[in-house]
Design a protein around this motif. Structure first.
Motif, short mmCIF file in Angstrom:
data_model
loop_
_atom_site.label_atom_id
_atom_site.label_comp_id
_atom_site.label_asym_id
_atom_site.label_seq_id
_atom_site.Cartn_x
_atom_site.Cartn_y
_atom_site.Cartn_z
N ILE A 148 0.81 -1.22 0.00
CA ILE A 148 0.00 0.00 0.00
C ILE A 148 0.84 1.27 0.00
CG2 ILE A 148 -1.95 -1.14 1.09
CD1 ILE A 148 -1.16 0.38 3.68
N SER A 149 2.17 1.10 -0.02
CA SER A 149 3.06 2.27 -0.13
C SER A 149 4.41 1.80 -0.64
CB SER A 149 3.23 2.96 1.23
OG SER A 149 3.90 2.10 2.15
N GLU A 150 5.20 2.73 -1.14
CA GLU A 150 6.58 2.43 -1.52
C GLU A 150 7.38 1.98 -0.30
OE1 GLU A 150 7.90 2.21 -4.43
OE2 GLU A 150 6.37 3.13 -5.71
N GLN A 151 7.04 2.53 0.86
CA GLN A 151 7.69 2.15 2.10
C GLN A 151 7.50 0.66 2.37
OE1 GLN A 151 9.53 4.00 4.56
NE2 GLN A 151 9.89 1.93 5.30
N THR A 152 6.26 0.18 2.25
CA THR A 152 5.99 -1.23 2.49
C THR A 152 6.67 -2.10 1.43
OG1 THR A 152 3.91 -0.77 3.63
CG2 THR A 152 4.17 -2.97 2.69
N LYS A 153 6.67 -1.64 0.18
CA LYS A 153 7.38 -2.39 -0.87
C LYS A 153 8.85 -2.55 -0.50
CE LYS A 153 8.70 -2.29 -5.75
NZ LYS A 153 8.56 -1.62 -7.07
N GLY A 154 9.48 -1.47 -0.09
CA GLY A 154 10.89 -1.54 0.28
C GLY A 154 11.12 -2.50 1.44
N ASP A 163 10.55 -10.81 -4.46
CA ASP A 163 10.94 -10.34 -5.79
C ASP A 163 10.24 -9.00 -6.08
OD1 ASP A 163 11.41 -9.86 -8.47
OD2 ASP A 163 10.72 -11.83 -9.15
N GLN A 164 11.03 -7.97 -6.35
CA GLN A 164 10.44 -6.65 -6.56
C GLN A 164 9.49 -6.61 -7.75
OE1 GLN A 164 13.37 -3.66 -7.33
NE2 GLN A 164 14.45 -4.86 -8.87
N ASN A 165 9.70 -7.51 -8.74
CA ASN A 165 8.81 -7.53 -9.90
C ASN A 165 7.43 -8.10 -9.57
OD1 ASN A 165 10.79 -6.52 -11.74
ND2 ASN A 165 11.75 -8.54 -11.74
N LYS A 166 7.33 -8.74 -8.44
CA LYS A 166 6.06 -9.33 -8.00
C LYS A 166 5.22 -8.33 -7.21
CE LYS A 166 4.65 -13.65 -5.72
NZ LYS A 166 5.15 -14.82 -4.94
N ILE A 167 5.85 -7.23 -6.77
CA ILE A 167 5.18 -6.27 -5.89
C ILE A 167 4.65 -5.10 -6.71
CG2 ILE A 167 5.43 -4.83 -3.85
CD1 ILE A 167 7.90 -6.49 -3.10
N HIS A 168 3.41 -4.73 -6.44
CA HIS A 168 2.77 -3.61 -7.12
C HIS A 168 2.28 -2.63 -6.06
CE1 HIS A 168 2.53 -6.03 -10.87
NE2 HIS A 168 2.49 -7.02 -9.98
N VAL A 169 2.74 -1.39 -6.13
CA VAL A 169 2.29 -0.38 -5.18
C VAL A 169 0.97 0.21 -5.69
CG1 VAL A 169 2.80 1.85 -4.08
CG2 VAL A 169 4.63 0.16 -4.42
#
Length: 376
Positions: A148-154, A163-169
């Protein structure tokens, strides 16, 4: 597409995960008419989501599943999803059931935050272990992960090596009641009901150590503008006693007001009448109160270091949540300058265009379409 949702929180939780679940379902239902959205929940007895069509709310079918609803959500719901011809399942609150891939059902999980990993001392060891298992397992098994945020993705990349390609903000929005202007007379009546009779700084959120309200109170006592009051709104915890003690020791009872059990329909008036919204939480996954404030036309003072700068954008000033001098200086700057507050509020309104339900519903449908196994 027939898309199923783990909607327990939408029908059981008044705030937090419940708000997010209701927002997603409501946005999709209202803006993406060409698909079926089915909400799966063990119960619906709190009247928290009356606007969602009851024909699309599905409960456990068997006596066993009704009695063991936690197991139903974790495992046996998959059989029910197959019978209902669901092609995609979205876990709205950090978990998904077992067996989806084997049942040829694509899956998405929303991860809201990893606060229990970032601030472990705020959680019991057993709770951390349970959350870690659920979150990591869901991220590994899901076809896509929504942060739900770039923070959570990081955090997901750094801590769980997702895998960062699996994550969608994909962001969320706040309750639409905060976008409607409350009549001035009504606002003044509500303020009077709570004993607010002066210009004030507002803070909304559970009163707990992570939210950092004591440091906000300490900063507030240092400002020169003694005509202002500080109004804290939120569920009280043991931490609240520290604030009460500080207020008593410093004779601040006339300047600081602590309110609990304020109904949602009173909050827009409190936000709209406030000169400033202060939210210096040590760590958040997103920070919905920031959106509530900016949609109300109220500028913010928020904390650096997690996602609050992402949520508030140009609609506020930001301070180190551990640095009392920094908090005090930014608070003083805002209270001294009505022109600055006005310009931040205007910029905040523009920033809120990123968080509309229509836009977010479209982003969700794009993701569902991308992972739909029946389209591959």
């Amino acid at each position: 597409m027939r898309i199923g949702f783990d909607a327990k929180r939408a029908f059981a939780n008044k705030t937090g995960l419940g708000n997010y679940s209701r927002f997603v379902l409501d946005s999709l239902y209202n803006h993406e008419k060409g698909h079926e959205f089915i909400a799966y929940t063990p119960k619906n007895n709190k009247n928290l989501f009356p606007d969602f069509p009851q024909k699309s709310v599905i409960f456990p079918k068997t006596f066993f599943d009704r009695k063991l609803s936690a197991y139903w959500r974790y495992s046996s719901i998959t059989t029910q999803l197959q019978k209902d011809r669901v092609s995609i399942f979205h876990g709205l609150s950090n978990e998904i059931p077992r067996g989806l891939a084997k049942a040829n059902i694509a899956s998405v999980v929303t991860i809201h935050d990893l606060i229990f990993e970032k601030l472990p001392s705020h959680y019991k060891a057993i709770d951390r272990a349970i959350y870690r298992h659920k979150f990591k397992s869901a991220c590994e098994r899901a076809d896509a992960v929504i942060a739900i945020s770039e923070q959570t993705k990081g955090d997901l990349i750094d801590i769980y090596r997702v895998d960062q390609n699996k994550i969608h903000v994909i962001y969320q929005d706040c309750n639409p009641v905060f976008k409607k202007t409350v009549d001035l007379q009504k606002r003044l009546e509500i303020n009077k009901e709570y004993g607010i009779n002066a210009p004030y700084v507002l803070c909304v959120g559970t009163i707990e150590e992570r939210k950092n309200q004591l440091r906000l109170v300490q900063a507030f006592t240092r400002i020169k503008n003694k005509e202002f009051k500080l109004v804290l709104v939120g569920k009280q915890t043991l931490y609240t006693q520290k604030i009460h003690d500080f207020i008593a020791e410093n004779n601040l009872i006339d300047q600081i007001l602590i309110l609990e059990n304020v109904p949602t329909d009173h909050l827009p008036a409190l936000y709209q009448e406030a000169e400033l919204f202060a939210y210096i939480s040590i760590y958040e996954g997103f920070g919905i109160p920031i959106l509530e404030a900016l949609n109300s036309g109220t500028p913010v003072l928020a904390a650096k270091g997690s996602c609050l700068e992402e949520a508030g954008g140009p609609g506020g000033l930001y301070a180190d949540p551990y640095d009392l001098d920094d908090i005090t200086n930014q608070l003083q700057k805002l209270l001294d300058n009505p022109g600055l507050r006005k310009s931040l509020a205007e910029l905040g309104k523009q920033h809120m265009e990123k968080f509309t339900g229509k836009q977010i519903a479209h982003q969700l449908l794009e993701l569902y379409t991308k992972i739909d196994r029946h389209n591959l």
